[in-house]
Design a protein around this motif. Structure first.
Motif, PDB file in Angstrom:
ATOM      1  N   ILE A 191      23.903  86.415  90.598  1.00 13.14           N
ATOM      2  CA  ILE A 191      24.865  85.390  91.034  1.00 13.14           C
ATOM      3  C   ILE A 191      26.315  85.751  90.788  1.00 13.14           C
ATOM      4  O   ILE A 191      27.205  84.998  91.171  1.00 13.14           O
ATOM      5  N   GLY A 192      26.573  86.891  90.171  1.00 14.78           N
ATOM      6  CA  GLY A 192      27.947  87.337  89.995  1.00 14.78           C
ATOM      7  C   GLY A 192      28.480  87.068  88.605  1.00 14.78           C
ATOM      8  O   GLY A 192      27.793  86.525  87.756  1.00 14.78           O
ATOM      9  N   PRO A 193      29.735  87.435  88.389  1.00 16.08           N
ATOM     10  CA  PRO A 193      30.337  87.307  87.064  1.00 16.08           C
ATOM     11  C   PRO A 193      30.463  85.850  86.610  1.00 16.08           C
ATOM     12  O   PRO A 193      30.757  84.959  87.413  1.00 16.08           O
ATOM     13  N   GLU A 194      30.243  85.647  85.333  1.00 11.96           N
ATOM     14  CA  GLU A 194      30.392  84.308  84.748  1.00 11.96           C
ATOM     15  C   GLU A 194      31.806  83.785  84.975  1.00 11.96           C
ATOM     16  O   GLU A 194      32.006  82.596  85.255  1.00 11.96           O
ATOM     17  N   ASN A 195      32.780  84.674  84.872  1.00 17.52           N
ATOM     18  CA  ASN A 195      34.175  84.305  85.088  1.00 17.52           C
ATOM     19  C   ASN A 195      34.388  83.664  86.455  1.00 17.52           C
ATOM     20  O   ASN A 195      35.148  82.705  86.591  1.00 17.52           O
ATOM     21  N   ALA A 196      33.747  84.213  87.473  1.00 11.43           N
ATOM     22  CA  ALA A 196      33.898  83.682  88.833  1.00 11.43           C
ATOM     23  C   ALA A 196      33.355  82.262  88.921  1.00 11.43           C
ATOM     24  O   ALA A 196      33.943  81.400  89.585  1.00 11.43           O
ATOM     25  N   ILE A 197      32.265  82.004  88.242  1.00  5.60           N
ATOM     26  CA  ILE A 197      31.698  80.650  88.241  1.00  5.60           C
ATOM     27  C   ILE A 197      32.645  79.694  87.531  1.00  5.60           C
ATOM     28  O   ILE A 197      32.916  78.596  88.006  1.00  5.60           O
ATOM     29  N   ARG A 198      33.178  80.127  86.383  1.00  6.46           N
ATOM     30  CA  ARG A 198      34.117  79.277  85.634  1.00  6.46           C
ATOM     31  C   ARG A 198      35.368  78.983  86.462  1.00  6.46           C
ATOM     32  O   ARG A 198      35.862  77.853  86.475  1.00  6.46           O
ATOM     33  N   GLU A 199      35.873  79.975  87.183  1.00  8.90           N
ATOM     34  CA  GLU A 199      37.048  79.771  88.036  1.00  8.90           C
ATOM     35  C   GLU A 199      36.741  78.801  89.164  1.00  8.90           C
ATOM     36  O   GLU A 199      37.568  77.958  89.506  1.00  8.90           O
ATOM     37  N   ARG A 200      35.554  78.903  89.750  1.00  7.94           N
ATOM     38  CA  ARG A 200      35.156  77.991  90.823  1.00  7.94           C
ATOM     39  C   ARG A 200      35.070  76.556  90.289  1.00  7.94           C
ATOM     40  O   ARG A 200      35.534  75.612  90.934  1.00  7.94           O
ATOM     41  N   ILE A 201      34.512  76.399  89.096  1.00  4.07           N
ATOM     42  CA  ILE A 201      34.416  75.074  88.484  1.00  4.07           C
ATOM     43  C   ILE A 201      35.815  74.497  88.287  1.00  4.07           C
ATOM     44  O   ILE A 201      36.079  73.338  88.631  1.00  4.07           O
ATOM     45  N   GLU A 202      36.718  75.301  87.750  1.00  2.00           N
ATOM     46  CA  GLU A 202      38.094  74.846  87.519  1.00  2.00           C
ATOM     47  C   GLU A 202      38.788  74.472  88.827  1.00  2.00           C
ATOM     48  O   GLU A 202      39.484  73.465  88.905  1.00  2.00           O
ATOM     49  N   ARG A 203      38.578  75.300  89.856  1.00  2.00           N
ATOM     50  CA  ARG A 203      39.203  75.041  91.158  1.00  2.00           C
ATOM     51  C   ARG A 203      38.761  73.694  91.720  1.00  2.00           C
ATOM     52  O   ARG A 203      39.573  72.920  92.217  1.00  2.00           O
ATOM     53  N   PHE A 204      37.471  73.408  91.637  1.00  2.00           N
ATOM     54  CA  PHE A 204      36.959  72.165  92.208  1.00  2.00           C
ATOM     55  C   PHE A 204      37.311  70.956  91.361  1.00  2.00           C
ATOM     56  O   PHE A 204      37.373  69.842  91.861  1.00  2.00           O
ATOM     57  N   GLN A 205      37.580  71.160  90.076  1.00  3.78           N
ATOM     58  CA  GLN A 205      37.999  70.037  89.234  1.00  3.78           C
ATOM     59  C   GLN A 205      39.432  69.637  89.548  1.00  3.78           C
ATOM     60  O   GLN A 205      39.828  68.508  89.320  1.00  3.78           O
ATOM     61  N   GLN A 206      40.207  70.572  90.098  1.00  4.81           N
ATOM     62  CA  GLN A 206      41.604  70.289  90.412  1.00  4.81           C
ATOM     63  C   GLN A 206      41.758  69.544  91.729  1.00  4.81           C
ATOM     64  O   GLN A 206      42.801  68.987  92.008  1.00  4.81           O
ATOM     65  N   ILE A 207      40.751  69.569  92.536  1.00  2.00           N
ATOM     66  CA  ILE A 207      40.818  68.917  93.874  1.00  2.00           C
ATOM     67  C   ILE A 207      40.686  67.417  93.738  1.00  2.00           C
ATOM     68  O   ILE A 207      40.048  66.861  92.967  1.00  2.00           O
TER      69      ILE A 207
ATOM     70  N   GLU B 189      20.016  78.082  94.671  1.00  2.00           N
ATOM     71  CA  GLU B 189      19.446  77.178  93.665  1.00  2.00           C
ATOM     72  C   GLU B 189      19.723  77.703  92.257  1.00  2.00           C
ATOM     73  O   GLU B 189      20.141  76.961  91.371  1.00  2.00           O
ATOM     74  N   LEU B 190      19.501  79.002  92.064  1.00  5.11           N
ATOM     75  CA  LEU B 190      19.765  79.623  90.764  1.00  5.11           C
ATOM     76  C   LEU B 190      21.238  79.466  90.398  1.00  5.11           C
ATOM     77  O   LEU B 190      21.585  79.075  89.279  1.00  5.11           O
ATOM     78  N   SER B 191      22.110  79.742  91.341  1.00  5.00           N
ATOM     79  CA  SER B 191      23.542  79.649  91.105  1.00  5.00           C
ATOM     80  C   SER B 191      23.946  78.230  90.721  1.00  5.00           C
ATOM     81  O   SER B 191      24.736  78.018  89.782  1.00  5.00           O
ATOM     82  N   LEU B 192      23.416  77.238  91.415  1.00  7.44           N
ATOM     83  CA  LEU B 192      23.764  75.848  91.122  1.00  7.44           C
ATOM     84  C   LEU B 192      23.255  75.427  89.746  1.00  7.44           C
ATOM     85  O   LEU B 192      23.954  74.706  89.015  1.00  7.44           O
ATOM     86  N   LEU B 193      22.058  75.872  89.376  1.00  8.64           N
ATOM     87  CA  LEU B 193      21.528  75.563  88.050  1.00  8.64           C
ATOM     88  C   LEU B 193      22.394  76.168  86.958  1.00  8.64           C
ATOM     89  O   LEU B 193      22.703  75.516  85.953  1.00  8.64           O
ATOM     90  N   VAL B 194      22.791  77.406  87.153  1.00  6.37           N
ATOM     91  CA  VAL B 194      23.627  78.083  86.159  1.00  6.37           C
ATOM     92  C   VAL B 194      25.006  77.437  86.105  1.00  6.37           C
ATOM     93  O   VAL B 194      25.561  77.224  85.018  1.00  6.37           O
ATOM     94  N   GLU B 195      25.556  77.089  87.252  1.00  3.81           N
ATOM     95  CA  GLU B 195      26.863  76.430  87.279  1.00  3.81           C
ATOM     96  C   GLU B 195      26.814  75.110  86.511  1.00  3.81           C
ATOM     97  O   GLU B 195      27.714  74.797  85.727  1.00  3.81           O
ATOM     98  N   GLU B 196      25.752  74.353  86.703  1.00  5.34           N
ATOM     99  CA  GLU B 196      25.600  73.084  85.987  1.00  5.34           C
ATOM    100  C   GLU B 196      25.522  73.324  84.474  1.00  5.34           C
ATOM    101  O   GLU B 196      26.149  72.607  83.689  1.00  5.34           O
ATOM    102  N   ALA B 197      24.781  74.343  84.073  1.00  7.26           N
ATOM    103  CA  ALA B 197      24.660  74.655  82.651  1.00  7.26           C
ATOM    104  C   ALA B 197      26.010  75.063  82.060  1.00  7.26           C
ATOM    105  O   ALA B 197      26.351  74.667  80.940  1.00  7.26           O
ATOM    106  N   ILE B 198      26.784  75.827  82.807  1.00  4.71           N
ATOM    107  CA  ILE B 198      28.104  76.251  82.332  1.00  4.71           C
ATOM    108  C   ILE B 198      29.027  75.045  82.189  1.00  4.71           C
ATOM    109  O   ILE B 198      29.776  74.934  81.220  1.00  4.71           O
ATOM    110  N   ARG B 199      28.928  74.113  83.119  1.00  3.59           N
ATOM    111  CA  ARG B 199      29.714  72.878  83.008  1.00  3.59           C
ATOM    112  C   ARG B 199      29.363  72.120  81.728  1.00  3.59           C
ATOM    113  O   ARG B 199      30.194  71.404  81.178  1.00  3.59           O
TER     114      ARG B 199
END
Length: 92
Positions: free
Chosen positions: A76-92, A40-50
């Motif tokens: 939840i790990g490095p911010e960079n990893a979250i940004r890379e995951r966001i980019e990866r899923f935007q390419q799909i 839940e924390l990870s998803l909230l932070v991912e949404e905020a980064i988006r």
């Protein structure tokens, strides 16, 4: 960018508690509730980064509950990893 805090003190405390117990439970199965809290924390932070936030701004917006950039990194790990995951899923 989010103008109001979105991480609750309760969620942060549960995630910190789960992390503190992680080493003790290394040989045991994980508590699904604790994993759900961190997810839940990870998803909230991912949404905020988006929406344009970063770990610094998220921590600053949650100073009232004692959230730090270090907490985010540890929980939840490095911010960079979250940004890379966001980019990866935007390419799909």
């Amino acid at each position: 960018m989010k103008s109001t805090p979105f991480i609750t003190e309760s969620l942060l405390q549960r995630c910190r508690r789960e992390q503190a117990n992680q080493f003790q439970r290394a040989r045991q199965s994980y508590d699904p509730a604790s994993l759900d809290d961190r997810k839940e924390l990870s998803l909230l932070v991912e949404e905020a980064i988006r929406e344009g936030e970063n770990y610094t701004s998220i921590a600053r917006g949650h100073q009232h509950i004692g959230l730090t950039e270090s907490d985010l990194l540890d929980l939840i790990g490095p911010e960079n990893a979250i940004r890379e995951r966001i980019e990866r899923f935007q390419q799909i």
